[in-house]
Design a protein around this motif. Structure first.
Motif, short mmCIF file in Angstrom:
data_model
loop_
_atom_site.label_atom_id
_atom_site.label_comp_id
_atom_site.label_asym_id
_atom_site.label_seq_id
_atom_site.Cartn_x
_atom_site.Cartn_y
_atom_site.Cartn_z
N LYS A 81 -69.93 103.24 18.17
CA LYS A 81 -69.16 102.17 19.25
C LYS A 81 -68.64 103.26 20.33
O LYS A 81 -68.73 102.93 21.58
CB LYS A 81 -68.19 101.71 18.68
N THR A 83 -59.19 101.34 20.25
CA THR A 83 -58.02 101.40 19.59
C THR A 83 -57.91 102.57 18.62
O THR A 83 -56.60 103.29 18.48
CB THR A 83 -58.08 100.05 18.69
N LEU A 114 -54.67 105.48 18.63
CA LEU A 114 -53.96 105.75 17.68
C LEU A 114 -53.76 107.20 17.10
O LEU A 114 -52.83 107.69 16.90
CB LEU A 114 -54.51 104.75 16.42
N ARG A 115 -55.06 107.71 17.39
CA ARG A 115 -55.12 109.17 17.13
C ARG A 115 -54.10 109.98 18.32
O ARG A 115 -53.68 111.09 17.88
CB ARG A 115 -56.80 109.67 17.49
N MET A 145 -54.52 105.20 8.40
CA MET A 145 -55.53 105.72 8.94
C MET A 145 -56.12 106.83 8.06
O MET A 145 -57.28 107.00 7.65
CB MET A 145 -55.36 106.39 10.40
N GLU A 157 -57.65 102.84 5.97
CA GLU A 157 -57.32 101.45 5.82
C GLU A 157 -57.05 100.94 7.38
O GLU A 157 -56.67 101.78 8.10
CB GLU A 157 -56.14 101.15 4.97
N VAL A 211 -54.75 99.67 10.19
CA VAL A 211 -53.43 99.72 10.54
C VAL A 211 -52.88 98.32 10.68
O VAL A 211 -53.69 97.42 11.29
CB VAL A 211 -53.30 100.48 11.73
N VAL A 261 -50.84 97.57 15.98
CA VAL A 261 -51.94 97.74 16.78
C VAL A 261 -52.25 96.68 17.86
O VAL A 261 -52.45 97.15 18.92
CB VAL A 261 -53.34 97.42 15.93
N PHE A 280 -61.50 96.79 18.69
CA PHE A 280 -60.43 95.64 18.66
C PHE A 280 -61.28 94.55 19.33
O PHE A 280 -61.82 94.45 20.03
CB PHE A 280 -59.26 96.17 19.52
N PRO A 281 -60.74 93.35 18.60
CA PRO A 281 -60.12 93.09 17.55
C PRO A 281 -60.47 93.41 16.14
O PRO A 281 -61.95 93.41 16.29
CB PRO A 281 -59.79 91.57 17.59
N GLY A 282 -59.90 93.87 15.20
CA GLY A 282 -60.39 94.07 13.92
C GLY A 282 -59.93 93.18 12.83
O GLY A 282 -60.48 93.08 11.97
N ASP A 294 -60.46 111.16 8.95
CA ASP A 294 -61.02 109.95 8.31
C ASP A 294 -62.44 109.96 7.94
O ASP A 294 -62.91 109.01 7.59
CB ASP A 294 -60.37 108.70 8.69
P1 AMP Z 1 -62.29 104.25 14.89
O1 AMP Z 1 -61.85 105.33 15.70
O2 AMP Z 1 -62.45 102.86 15.35
O3 AMP Z 1 -63.21 104.38 13.80
O4 AMP Z 1 -60.87 103.68 13.90
C1 AMP Z 1 -60.36 104.71 13.15
C2 AMP Z 1 -59.18 104.07 12.38
O5 AMP Z 1 -58.03 103.63 13.21
C3 AMP Z 1 -59.67 102.95 11.46
O6 AMP Z 1 -60.29 103.32 10.26
C4 AMP Z 1 -58.21 101.92 11.21
O7 AMP Z 1 -57.48 102.94 10.47
C5 AMP Z 1 -57.78 102.45 12.69
N1 AMP Z 1 -57.93 101.09 13.42
C6 AMP Z 1 -58.77 101.33 14.71
N2 AMP Z 1 -58.97 100.02 15.16
C7 AMP Z 1 -58.16 99.36 14.52
C8 AMP Z 1 -57.87 97.85 14.66
N3 AMP Z 1 -58.35 96.98 15.51
N4 AMP Z 1 -56.97 97.36 13.69
C9 AMP Z 1 -56.39 98.23 12.66
N5 AMP Z 1 -56.86 99.46 12.62
C10 AMP Z 1 -57.64 99.99 13.61
#
Ligand code: AMP
Length: 224
Positions: A8, A26, A30-31, A48, A52, A54, A59, A81-83, A157
């Motif tokens: 992605k 997203t 978050l990171r 994270m 799981e 968040v 978010v 997003f959305p998740g 993760d």
């Molecule tokens: P990603 O970078 O998209 O692989 O996301 C890494 C982590 O961020 C996920 O495993 C979740 O813990 C958190 N995360 C990312 N997007 C969302 C979302 N839309 N809703 C909740 N948690 C999210």
């Protein structure tokens, strides 16, 4: 949309300039909060780390503030997003305040064994967030970002145990969203196998089929 490791972020980075859109990841936001040790980062970290989702209340506001920012006025490319359906409701409501709606949702797919291999070799730049892979997309100098020269590291993760948790939870978590966007007639399933350039070509073909073009102008018109 798509399972962890399907590409992605790689695809979003390749598409955003061609489409003239603001890219909002997203996971990256978050990171960033975790690295900055902001209150949001401290609250999100444990979720994270366990692989799981968040909670929505952490978010949604964070992401929608970017969607509705002036930088997103010409359209946004959302990555991760959305998740959840709660986030999807909130997104629709926020877009509606600007007279806008979702034009297209791309669901990238790939076999589980390929995803595990991609996650195991994934490296990210701590500074600019660029993504690499030890075998399929290596940096020019080992462990150093081509773009900004910072160190490359595996994501916390992406450890075997956490990656497996995220992968197995993904189909159940996303089914309601897949149903929602299929019903709305905006979901496109895209084969995520092969080289990044091949996947980008598939995405652009599907995008053109929706009537959205490659220039920011066409996309702006389409998104109102
Ligand atoms: P990603 O970078 O998209 O692989 O996301 C890494 C982590 O961020 C996920 O495993 C979740 O813990 C958190 N995360 C990312 N997007 C969302 C979302 N839309 N809703 C909740 N948690 C999210």
């Amino acid at each position: 949309m798509g399972p962890p490791g399907v590409g992605k972020s790689t695809q979003a980075a390749r598409l955003k300039d061609r489409l003239g859109l603001l890219h909002i990841s997203t996971g990256d936001v978050l990171r960033w909060h975790i690295a900055e040790r902001s209150p949001l980062g401290l609250a999100a970290h444990a979720y994270m780390h366990r692989g799981e989702l968040v909670p929505d209340e952490l978010v949604t506001q964070m992401t929608l503030s970017h969607v509705l920012s002036p930088d997103g006025a010409h359209g946004v490319l959302l990555d991760g997003f959305p998740g959840t359906t709660g986030q999807a409701h909130a997104l629709d409501a926020a877009l509606a305040t600007r007279g806008r709606a979702i034009d297209a949702v791309f669901y990238l797919t790939a076999p589980a064994e390929m995803l595990i291999q991609r996650l195991a070799g994934r490296r990210i730049c701590l500074d600019c967030r660029a993504t690499y892979h030890l075998e399929t997309m290596p940096a020019r100098v080992s462990d150093v970002c081509d773009g900004c020269g910072e160190r490359l590291l595996p994501r916390n993760d992406d450890s075997r145990h956490t990656a497996w948790r995220r992968l197995t939870a993904h189909p159940g978590q996303t089914r309601p969203l897949v149903d929602r966007y299929t019903h709305a007639g905006v979901l496109h399933r895209i084969d995520g196998r092969g080289a990044a350039a091949e996947v980008t070509a598939r995405l652009l073909t599907a995008l053109h089929a929706t009537g959205l073009g490659e220039s920011g102008k066409e996309v702006r018109r389409a998104t109102g």
